[in-house]
Design a protein around this motif. Structure first.
Motif, mmCIF file in Angstrom:
data_model
loop_
_atom_site.group_PDB
_atom_site.id
_atom_site.type_symbol
_atom_site.label_atom_id
_atom_site.label_comp_id
_atom_site.label_asym_id
_atom_site.label_seq_id
_atom_site.Cartn_x
_atom_site.Cartn_y
_atom_site.Cartn_z
ATOM 1 N N UNK A 90 -31.810 -10.182 7.594
ATOM 2 C CA UNK A 90 -32.230 -8.967 8.363
ATOM 3 C C UNK A 90 -33.300 -9.435 9.356
ATOM 4 N N UNK A 91 -33.121 -9.409 10.500
ATOM 5 C CA UNK A 91 -34.390 -9.949 11.172
ATOM 6 C C UNK A 91 -35.056 -8.734 12.164
ATOM 7 N N UNK A 92 -36.105 -9.032 12.645
ATOM 8 C CA UNK A 92 -36.978 -8.256 13.281
ATOM 9 C C UNK A 92 -36.461 -7.366 14.524
ATOM 10 N N UNK A 93 -35.637 -7.949 15.278
ATOM 11 C CA UNK A 93 -35.130 -7.269 16.459
ATOM 12 C C UNK A 93 -33.620 -6.954 16.077
ATOM 13 N N UNK A 94 -33.227 -5.726 15.640
ATOM 14 C CA UNK A 94 -32.139 -5.492 15.400
ATOM 15 C C UNK A 94 -30.791 -5.311 16.476
ATOM 16 N N UNK A 95 -31.416 -5.022 17.639
ATOM 17 C CA UNK A 95 -30.385 -5.172 18.482
ATOM 18 C C UNK A 95 -30.136 -6.441 18.894
ATOM 19 N N UNK A 96 -30.950 -7.389 18.957
ATOM 20 C CA UNK A 96 -30.605 -8.791 19.060
ATOM 21 C C UNK A 96 -29.656 -9.505 18.268
ATOM 22 N N UNK A 97 -29.449 -8.943 17.005
ATOM 23 C CA UNK A 97 -28.408 -9.655 15.899
ATOM 24 C C UNK A 97 -27.172 -8.974 15.967
ATOM 25 N N UNK A 98 -26.865 -8.095 16.934
ATOM 26 C CA UNK A 98 -25.647 -7.058 17.139
ATOM 27 C C UNK A 98 -25.132 -7.812 18.521
ATOM 28 N N UNK A 99 -23.928 -8.008 18.755
ATOM 29 C CA UNK A 99 -23.038 -8.597 19.803
ATOM 30 C C UNK A 99 -22.871 -7.375 20.764
ATOM 31 N N UNK A 100 -23.781 -7.392 21.801
ATOM 32 C CA UNK A 100 -23.869 -6.051 22.797
ATOM 33 C C UNK A 100 -22.600 -5.644 23.300
ATOM 34 N N UNK A 101 -21.492 -6.534 23.370
ATOM 35 C CA UNK A 101 -20.403 -5.935 24.179
ATOM 36 C C UNK A 101 -19.387 -5.242 22.951
ATOM 37 N N UNK A 102 -19.779 -5.428 21.743
ATOM 38 C CA UNK A 102 -18.819 -4.796 20.382
ATOM 39 C C UNK A 102 -19.376 -3.633 19.912
ATOM 40 N N UNK A 103 -18.426 -2.669 19.791
ATOM 41 C CA UNK A 103 -18.686 -1.544 19.120
ATOM 42 C C UNK A 103 -19.243 -1.954 17.563
ATOM 43 N N UNK A 104 -19.780 -0.922 17.131
ATOM 44 C CA UNK A 104 -20.178 -1.080 15.530
ATOM 45 C C UNK A 104 -19.093 -1.385 14.755
ATOM 46 N N UNK A 105 -18.135 -0.706 14.923
ATOM 47 C CA UNK A 105 -16.663 -0.675 14.205
ATOM 48 C C UNK A 105 -16.110 -1.739 14.467
ATOM 49 N N UNK A 106 -16.050 -2.404 15.384
ATOM 50 C CA UNK A 106 -15.559 -3.650 15.785
ATOM 51 C C UNK A 106 -16.017 -5.012 15.279
ATOM 52 N N UNK A 107 -17.236 -4.604 15.094
ATOM 53 C CA UNK A 107 -18.148 -5.763 14.628
ATOM 54 C C UNK A 107 -17.738 -5.883 13.170
ATOM 55 N N UNK A 108 -17.486 -4.582 12.547
ATOM 56 C CA UNK A 108 -17.395 -4.721 11.193
ATOM 57 C C UNK A 108 -16.059 -5.273 10.887
ATOM 58 N N UNK A 109 -15.175 -4.800 11.820
ATOM 59 C CA UNK A 109 -13.871 -5.419 11.422
ATOM 60 C C UNK A 109 -13.635 -7.115 11.584
ATOM 61 N N UNK A 110 -14.488 -7.600 12.593
ATOM 62 C CA UNK A 110 -14.670 -8.923 12.715
ATOM 63 C C UNK A 110 -15.185 -9.583 11.393
ATOM 64 N N UNK A 111 -16.069 -9.004 10.924
ATOM 65 C CA UNK A 111 -16.740 -9.528 9.509
ATOM 66 C C UNK A 111 -15.770 -9.290 8.499
ATOM 67 N N UNK A 112 -15.001 -8.424 8.665
ATOM 68 C CA UNK A 112 -13.940 -8.227 7.141
ATOM 69 C C UNK A 112 -12.929 -9.117 7.592
ATOM 70 N N UNK A 113 -12.666 -9.627 8.719
ATOM 71 C CA UNK A 113 -11.381 -10.917 9.035
ATOM 72 C C UNK A 113 -11.971 -12.090 8.523
#
Ligand SMILES: Nc1ncnc2c1ncn2[C@@H]1O[C@H](COP(=O)(O)OP(=O)(O)O)[C@@H](O)[C@H]1O
Ligand SMILES: [Mg+2]
Length: 280
Positions: A90-113
């Protein structure tokens, strides 16, 4: 019986000379351990080698000499995807570690895949509840949530992979003080409920005092002092630790989660943070 989760044995990291910069010994014969369920702090001012150490433990950074172990995993460039998942950051800038174009749910789905077996222990709503977020967050884009909420999402993504070790590198340094306290409280709860082992990196002794069972004080790549947090902070043996203590407002190095009124844990959604964009 306690089991050791993290072993950093006599680690040295020398960044080679490049573009006019001299070769730099960022980490100099450092030894660090963390037992299962322990929150271990690494504290030191900027440039003391904390991130170089963290990246090496994650298997993403340079190792010049020494041995690192996380459970049965040997972090390094040739780690398998499965082994890589065992060390989450987990890094300092939380927004920078999330894909800006992806909803939180879609990001989780990718991780699950990517990690179907590792992630099937909990659903998205249950996962978000663990970090104090309501289900609506699944539909949001990263810029539609606050810095504190984004950091909760980062922690949730890490938890989803059931890491052997959570590496948190200045995870609250970009957040407002009140939000900072909430995130520290969350990390403490996750340790208490899930037995999560955390290597917590910070330049801020006040934050370390709130959270860490043991602490290593780093300066210029060297561990100058280590021990139980209370002991190190109450009876600092090294001049540098005293300097760090003096830099804490009030000199008491006390703040954060201890001082926060208790809040119901678990599924209670936390929406008290104003949705400040890029709260950095
Ligand atoms: N990739 C790199 N190449 C060259 N020097 C680096 C690199 N990363 C860090 N350093 C240097 O290593 C030292 C420690 O940096 P870092 O590990 O980022 O410390 P901290 O996280 O405590 O601020 C600093 O002097 C920094 O300039
Ligand atoms: Mg750093």
């Amino acid at each position: 019986m306690t089991s050791t989760v993290l072993t950093v044995d006599d680690l040295s990291i020398i960044h080679p000379a490049r573009r006019g910069r001299q070769a730099n010994t960022a980490v100099d014969r450092v030894t660090v351990t963390a037992d299962a369920g322990e929150i271990v702090g690494i504290v030191g001012e900027s440039g003391s080698g904390k991130t170089s150490l963290a990246m090496a433990v994650a298997g993403l950074g340079r190792v010049t000499d020494g041995v690192i172990g996380v459970g049965r995993v040997r972090p390094g460039p040739r780690m398998s995807r499965e082994d890589r998942a065992a060390v989450q950051m987990v890094f300092q800038d939380p927004h920078a570690s999330l894909d800006p174009r992806q909803s939180i749910g879609r990001g989780l789905r990718e991780l699950r895949k990517l990690h179907p077996r590792r992630t099937d222990w909990i659903d998205d709503v249950g996962l978000l509840a663990r970090v104090g977020l309501p289900p609506e967050v699944l539909d949001r884009l990263p810029h539609q949530i606050s810095g504190g909420q984004a950091q909760r999402v980062s922690i949730a993504r890490a938890l989803l992979l059931r890491p052997t070790l959570l590496l948190a590198d200045e995870p609250t340094s970009a957040l407002d003080v009140s939000v900072q306290a909430q995130i520290l409280k969350l990390l403490k709860e996750l340790r208490d409920t899930d037995g999560l082992t955390i290597l917590f990196i910070s330049h801020d002794l006040a934050v370390v005092r709130t959270l860490c069972d043991r602490v290593y004080v780093m300066r210029n790549g060297v561990v100058v002092e280590s021990g139980r947090t209370a002991e190190v902070l109450e009876k600092p043996r090294h001049e540098y630790t005293r300097t760090l203590l003096d830099a804490v407002p009030g000199g008491t190095a006390r703040t954060g989660a201890e001082a926060e009124p208790s809040r119901s844990r678990g599924t209670a959604p936390v929406l008290t943070e104003a949705p400040v964009r890029g709260a950095s």
